[in-house]
Design an enzyme around this catalytic site. Sequence first.
Site, PDB file in Angstrom:
ATOM      1  N   ASP A  72       0.874  -1.182   0.000  1.00  0.00           N
ATOM      2  CA  ASP A  72       0.000   0.000   0.000  1.00  0.00           C
ATOM      3  C   ASP A  72       0.908   1.229   0.000  1.00  0.00           C
ATOM      4  O   ASP A  72       2.081   1.148   0.359  1.00  0.00           O
ATOM      5  CB  ASP A  72      -0.902   0.019   1.239  1.00  0.00           C
ATOM      6  CG  ASP A  72      -2.188   0.816   1.037  1.00  0.00           C
ATOM      7  OD1 ASP A  72      -3.267   0.202   0.912  1.00  0.00           O
ATOM      8  OD2 ASP A  72      -2.104   2.068   0.994  1.00  0.00           O
ATOM      9  N   ASP A 121       3.870   3.067  -4.274  1.00  0.00           N
ATOM     10  CA  ASP A 121       2.775   3.476  -5.159  1.00  0.00           C
ATOM     11  C   ASP A 121       2.637   2.444  -6.283  1.00  0.00           C
ATOM     12  O   ASP A 121       3.563   2.264  -7.084  1.00  0.00           O
ATOM     13  CB  ASP A 121       3.104   4.868  -5.736  1.00  0.00           C
ATOM     14  CG  ASP A 121       2.000   5.425  -6.606  1.00  0.00           C
ATOM     15  OD1 ASP A 121       1.138   4.650  -7.086  1.00  0.00           O
ATOM     16  OD2 ASP A 121       1.991   6.648  -6.820  1.00  0.00           O
ATOM     17  N   VAL A 122       1.481   1.797  -6.362  1.00  0.00           N
ATOM     18  CA  VAL A 122       1.292   0.717  -7.335  1.00  0.00           C
ATOM     19  C   VAL A 122       1.184   1.209  -8.779  1.00  0.00           C
ATOM     20  O   VAL A 122       1.157   0.395  -9.698  1.00  0.00           O
ATOM     21  CB  VAL A 122       0.051  -0.153  -6.996  1.00  0.00           C
ATOM     22  CG1 VAL A 122       0.247  -0.912  -5.695  1.00  0.00           C
ATOM     23  CG2 VAL A 122      -1.226   0.678  -6.965  1.00  0.00           C
ATOM     24  N   ASN A 136      -5.853  -5.075  -5.850  1.00  0.00           N
ATOM     25  CA  ASN A 136      -7.035  -4.563  -5.152  1.00  0.00           C
ATOM     26  C   ASN A 136      -6.967  -3.068  -4.849  1.00  0.00           C
ATOM     27  O   ASN A 136      -7.993  -2.458  -4.527  1.00  0.00           O
ATOM     28  CB  ASN A 136      -7.175  -5.393  -3.859  1.00  0.00           C
ATOM     29  CG  ASN A 136      -8.164  -4.835  -2.884  1.00  0.00           C
ATOM     30  OD1 ASN A 136      -9.372  -4.969  -3.094  1.00  0.00           O
ATOM     31  ND2 ASN A 136      -7.683  -4.188  -1.828  1.00  0.00           N
ATOM     32  N   TYR A 184     -14.500   6.464 -12.390  1.00  0.00           N
ATOM     33  CA  TYR A 184     -14.416   5.227 -11.597  1.00  0.00           C
ATOM     34  C   TYR A 184     -15.037   4.064 -12.372  1.00  0.00           C
ATOM     35  O   TYR A 184     -14.439   2.987 -12.500  1.00  0.00           O
ATOM     36  CB  TYR A 184     -15.128   5.440 -10.263  1.00  0.00           C
ATOM     37  CG  TYR A 184     -15.047   4.268  -9.308  1.00  0.00           C
ATOM     38  CD1 TYR A 184     -13.868   3.972  -8.647  1.00  0.00           C
ATOM     39  CD2 TYR A 184     -16.159   3.466  -9.063  1.00  0.00           C
ATOM     40  CE1 TYR A 184     -13.786   2.890  -7.757  1.00  0.00           C
ATOM     41  CE2 TYR A 184     -16.088   2.394  -8.184  1.00  0.00           C
ATOM     42  CZ  TYR A 184     -14.903   2.113  -7.535  1.00  0.00           C
ATOM     43  OH  TYR A 184     -14.829   1.044  -6.659  1.00  0.00           O
ATOM     44  N   LYS A 210     -13.285   0.585 -13.779  1.00  0.00           N
ATOM     45  CA  LYS A 210     -13.688  -0.739 -13.307  1.00  0.00           C
ATOM     46  C   LYS A 210     -14.195  -1.629 -14.449  1.00  0.00           C
ATOM     47  O   LYS A 210     -14.133  -2.856 -14.364  1.00  0.00           O
ATOM     48  CB  LYS A 210     -14.730  -0.605 -12.188  1.00  0.00           C
ATOM     49  CG  LYS A 210     -14.154   0.026 -10.910  1.00  0.00           C
ATOM     50  CD  LYS A 210     -13.038  -0.808 -10.310  1.00  0.00           C
ATOM     51  CE  LYS A 210     -12.439  -0.209  -9.065  1.00  0.00           C
ATOM     52  NZ  LYS A 210     -11.333  -1.025  -8.526  1.00  0.00           N
TER      53      LYS A 210
HETATM   54  N1  LIG Z   1     -15.910  -0.254  -0.755  1.00  0.00           N
HETATM   55  C1  LIG Z   1     -16.735  -0.508  -1.782  1.00  0.00           C
HETATM   56  O1  LIG Z   1     -17.948  -0.288  -1.710  1.00  0.00           O
HETATM   57  C2  LIG Z   1     -16.168  -1.101  -3.057  1.00  0.00           C
HETATM   58  C3  LIG Z   1     -17.070  -1.616  -4.002  1.00  0.00           C
HETATM   59  C4  LIG Z   1     -16.586  -2.155  -5.175  1.00  0.00           C
HETATM   60  C5  LIG Z   1     -15.226  -2.203  -5.398  1.00  0.00           C
HETATM   61  N2  LIG Z   1     -14.370  -1.685  -4.469  1.00  0.00           N
HETATM   62  C6  LIG Z   1     -12.923  -1.742  -4.760  1.00  0.00           C
HETATM   63  O2  LIG Z   1     -12.289  -2.455  -3.722  1.00  0.00           O
HETATM   64  C7  LIG Z   1     -10.907  -2.077  -3.689  1.00  0.00           C
HETATM   65  C8  LIG Z   1     -10.503  -1.811  -2.253  1.00  0.00           C
HETATM   66  O3  LIG Z   1     -11.186  -0.644  -1.804  1.00  0.00           O
HETATM   67  P1  LIG Z   1     -11.685  -0.409  -0.310  1.00  0.00           P
HETATM   68  O4  LIG Z   1     -13.143  -0.315  -0.369  1.00  0.00           O
HETATM   69  O5  LIG Z   1     -11.044  -1.363   0.618  1.00  0.00           O
HETATM   70  O6  LIG Z   1     -11.159   1.088  -0.084  1.00  0.00           O
HETATM   71  P2  LIG Z   1     -10.011   1.683   0.840  1.00  0.00           P
HETATM   72  O7  LIG Z   1      -9.891   3.104   0.482  1.00  0.00           O
HETATM   73  O8  LIG Z   1     -10.269   1.307   2.245  1.00  0.00           O
HETATM   74  O9  LIG Z   1      -8.705   0.873   0.360  1.00  0.00           O
HETATM   75  C9  LIG Z   1      -8.009   1.174  -0.831  1.00  0.00           C
HETATM   76  C10 LIG Z   1      -6.532   1.091  -0.527  1.00  0.00           C
HETATM   77  O10 LIG Z   1      -5.799   1.301  -1.757  1.00  0.00           O
HETATM   78  C11 LIG Z   1      -4.667   2.077  -1.436  1.00  0.00           C
HETATM   79  N3  LIG Z   1      -4.156   2.790  -2.593  1.00  0.00           N
HETATM   80  C12 LIG Z   1      -4.800   3.738  -3.310  1.00  0.00           C
HETATM   81  N4  LIG Z   1      -3.993   4.217  -4.269  1.00  0.00           N
HETATM   82  C13 LIG Z   1      -2.815   3.552  -4.161  1.00  0.00           C
HETATM   83  C14 LIG Z   1      -1.594   3.614  -4.863  1.00  0.00           C
HETATM   84  N5  LIG Z   1      -1.414   4.457  -5.884  1.00  0.00           N
HETATM   85  N6  LIG Z   1      -0.590   2.782  -4.482  1.00  0.00           N
HETATM   86  C15 LIG Z   1      -0.754   1.930  -3.443  1.00  0.00           C
HETATM   87  N7  LIG Z   1      -1.900   1.835  -2.733  1.00  0.00           N
HETATM   88  C16 LIG Z   1      -2.916   2.636  -3.094  1.00  0.00           C
HETATM   89  C17 LIG Z   1      -5.159   3.062  -0.370  1.00  0.00           C
HETATM   90  O11 LIG Z   1      -4.084   3.625   0.365  1.00  0.00           O
HETATM   91  C18 LIG Z   1      -6.084   2.183   0.456  1.00  0.00           C
HETATM   92  O12 LIG Z   1      -5.414   1.607   1.562  1.00  0.00           O
HETATM   93  C19 LIG Z   1     -10.777  -0.870  -4.613  1.00  0.00           C
HETATM   94  O13 LIG Z   1     -10.237  -1.296  -5.863  1.00  0.00           O
HETATM   95  C20 LIG Z   1     -12.211  -0.415  -4.788  1.00  0.00           C
HETATM   96  O14 LIG Z   1     -12.408   0.286  -5.996  1.00  0.00           O
HETATM   97  C21 LIG Z   1     -14.804  -1.157  -3.296  1.00  0.00           C
END
Ligand SMILES: NC(=O)c1ccc[n+]([C@@H]2O[C@H](COP(=O)([O-])OP(=O)(O)OC[C@H]3O[C@@H](n4cnc5c(N)ncnc54)[C@H](O)[C@@H]3O)[C@@H](O)[C@H]2O)c1
Length: 251
Positions: free
Chosen positions: A37, A61-62, A88, A154, A158
């Site tokens: 992360d 940074d990914v 993810n 977004y 996706k």
């Molecule tokens: N929460 C929802 O309702 C939901 C629904 C569908 C899909 N998603 C997807 O699930 C995945 C996880 O999201 P979440 O809900 O746990 O949100 P979250 O914000 O809690 O976690 C996302 C993580 O990604 C990290 N991140 C972001 N940009 C980054 C980068 N450039 N390099 C490294 N790390 C990075 C952030 O620091 C964070 O810890 C995401 O891809 C999101 O789009 C979430």
Amino acid sequence: MGRLEGKVAIITGAAGGIGSTAARRFVSEGANVLLVDREADALKRVTDELPSGQAAYFAGDVTDEAVTQAFVADATQRFGHVDVALLNAGIEGEVGRIEDASLAMFDRVMAVNVRSVWLGLAALIPVMRKAGGGSIVITSSVAGVKGSPKLAAYSTSKHAVVGMMKSAALECIPDHIRINAINPGQTRTRLMESIDEMMRVAGRTGDPAAAIPMGRYADPSEIVSLMLFLASDESSYCTGATYLVDGGRMS
Ligand SMILES: NC(=O)c1ccc[n+]([C@@H]2O[C@H](COP(=O)([O-])OP(=O)(O)OC[C@H]3O[C@@H](n4cnc5c(N)ncnc54)[C@H](O)[C@@H]3O)[C@@H](O)[C@H]2O)c1
């Protein structure tokens, strides 16, 4: 015996709601996990809760190619091989109509949500091929299945990873690397809270969970159960597919 006994997993976005839940669950199922992360402090906190022999972290940074190559090399060096990856990490961007949105926001969302997955696949596939196979799970969204007004960047990102996943899955069948995407509905994490707050400011009223047949948001553990299935050998015939986990939302 755990469902991931002997496996090594890389999880990106591992400091976040879904990623940290996956890290805990994968470790409890016997995997060694490298948590990745960009939020170094939060990442360290999550990793510190886990048994040190089974978990390590890599802050970076990914969207950066060198960083991606480095965390895949780090996992291989620490644990000997990489069998599973959850690609993810993701960001939500900003709520607003296309004509009002900044191009910089669009580029940023595409970099984190799409470019990082491309980089992850490019780094992981040769390593997994050499080891004889693996399983990669990409976190898409219900926004990768239907349009999302005021969240077009977004939703675009996706949808894009679904095409990438399908193409990569077909390319990698001879290598015994399975590649799938999951499509979660609204899940209780920082990302969802952020979207809800921006939608509220943009004028949305009422309970957003009312549009979900089950009438509630998912807990991250409910998303992780599906990730665990796709990561494990139980899903040996699954590749190139999308899996909804959305409380009936897309029905
Ligand atoms: N929460 C929802 O309702 C939901 C629904 C569908 C899909 N998603 C997807 O699930 C995945 C996880 O999201 P979440 O809900 O746990 O949100 P979250 O914000 O809690 O976690 C996302 C993580 O990604 C990290 N991140 C972001 N940009 C980054 C980068 N450039 N390099 C490294 N790390 C990075 C952030 O620091 C964070 O810890 C995401 O891809 C999101 O789009 C979430």
